[in-house]
Structures are given as structure tokens and as C-alpha cells.
Design a protein around this motif. Structure first.
Motif, PDB file in Angstrom:
ATOM      1  N   CYS A  14      63.578  57.047  27.465  1.00 36.22           N
ATOM      2  CA  CYS A  14      64.165  56.242  27.946  1.00 36.22           C
ATOM      3  C   CYS A  14      63.160  54.567  28.482  1.00 36.22           C
ATOM      4  CB  CYS A  14      65.169  56.753  29.296  1.00 36.22           C
ATOM      5  SG  CYS A  14      65.853  54.929  30.499  1.00 36.22           S
ATOM      6  N   CYS A  17      63.203  55.077  32.952  1.00 32.55           N
ATOM      7  CA  CYS A  17      63.324  56.133  33.270  1.00 32.55           C
ATOM      8  C   CYS A  17      62.169  57.280  32.319  1.00 32.55           C
ATOM      9  CB  CYS A  17      64.727  57.564  33.808  1.00 32.55           C
ATOM     10  SG  CYS A  17      65.038  58.735  32.388  1.00 32.55           S
ATOM     11  N   CYS A  55      68.420  55.864  28.011  1.00 34.02           N
ATOM     12  CA  CYS A  55      69.042  57.055  27.731  1.00 34.02           C
ATOM     13  C   CYS A  55      70.499  56.913  28.553  1.00 34.02           C
ATOM     14  CB  CYS A  55      68.799  58.374  28.673  1.00 34.02           C
ATOM     15  SG  CYS A  55      68.463  57.618  30.470  1.00 34.02           S
ATOM     16  N   CYS A  58      70.871  56.105  32.473  1.00 37.02           N
ATOM     17  CA  CYS A  58      70.577  54.621  33.049  1.00 37.02           C
ATOM     18  C   CYS A  58      70.623  53.622  32.610  1.00 37.02           C
ATOM     19  CB  CYS A  58      68.568  54.851  32.187  1.00 37.02           C
ATOM     20  SG  CYS A  58      67.205  55.667  33.322  1.00 37.02           S
TER      21      CYS A  58
HETATM   22 ZN   LIG Z   1      66.847  57.063  31.619  1.00 37.30          ZN
END
Ligand SMILES: [Zn+2]
Length: 81
Positions: A14, A17, A55, A58
């Protein structure tokens, strides 16, 4: 963010994050939001292509901050046998 080895997807993270996205046999096996965008003429980024992956967590956190909700519609996948 994607890592390829011999044109096969090996790893994916991701961009927001840094979480590792689950991949099995080069296939993404969890919810991921992928952007692959070509900026156009009226942009200061004309001629540039931006790509990133988020992801699902997020994606939810980012889109929750929108003033207007994401438009949602049902869709059906058709498979040809
Ligand atoms: Zn993420």
C-alpha cells in the motif's frame, strides 16, 4: 507499489501505509484500490503517468474525508465459458 521479477508480480505494498498486500501466484487476493492515471493537457503534470495502490483500509480512510461520498453502483461480472 509493485515489485516485479521476470514480469511476474512478486510483492505489492500500500503506497499510503506500507502494508504488504497478499499475493498468491502473482494474483492479488485481497481488496486493493489501484490507480493508473495519465495526466492530460490542462494539468501541470501533462505527459506524466501516476500509479499507486491503496489497501482497502487506507482507501476507506481517505475516501471518508471526501466532502461528497464516493458514487457506488452494483455491477455484475460476466464470464464467458
Ligand atoms: Zn494502507
Amino acid at each position: 507499489m509493485r515489485v516485479y521479477k521476470e514480469q511476474k508480480l512478486q510483492k505489492m505494498y500500500c503506497n499510503n501505509c506500507g502494508k504488504s498486500i497478499e499475493i498468491k501466484n502473482s494474483i492479488i487476493i485481497e481488496g486493493v484500490f489501484t490507480v493508473d492515471y495519465r495526466w492530460g493537457y490542462f494539468s501541470e503534470k501533462d505527459g506524466k503517468k501516476h500509479s499507486f495502490d491503496l489497501c482497502e483500509k487506507c482507501y476507506d480512510e481517505i475516501t471518508k474525508k471526501f466532502k461528497y461520498n464516493v458514487e457506488e453502483r452494483e455491477y455484475t461480472e460476466f464470464f464467458n465459458s
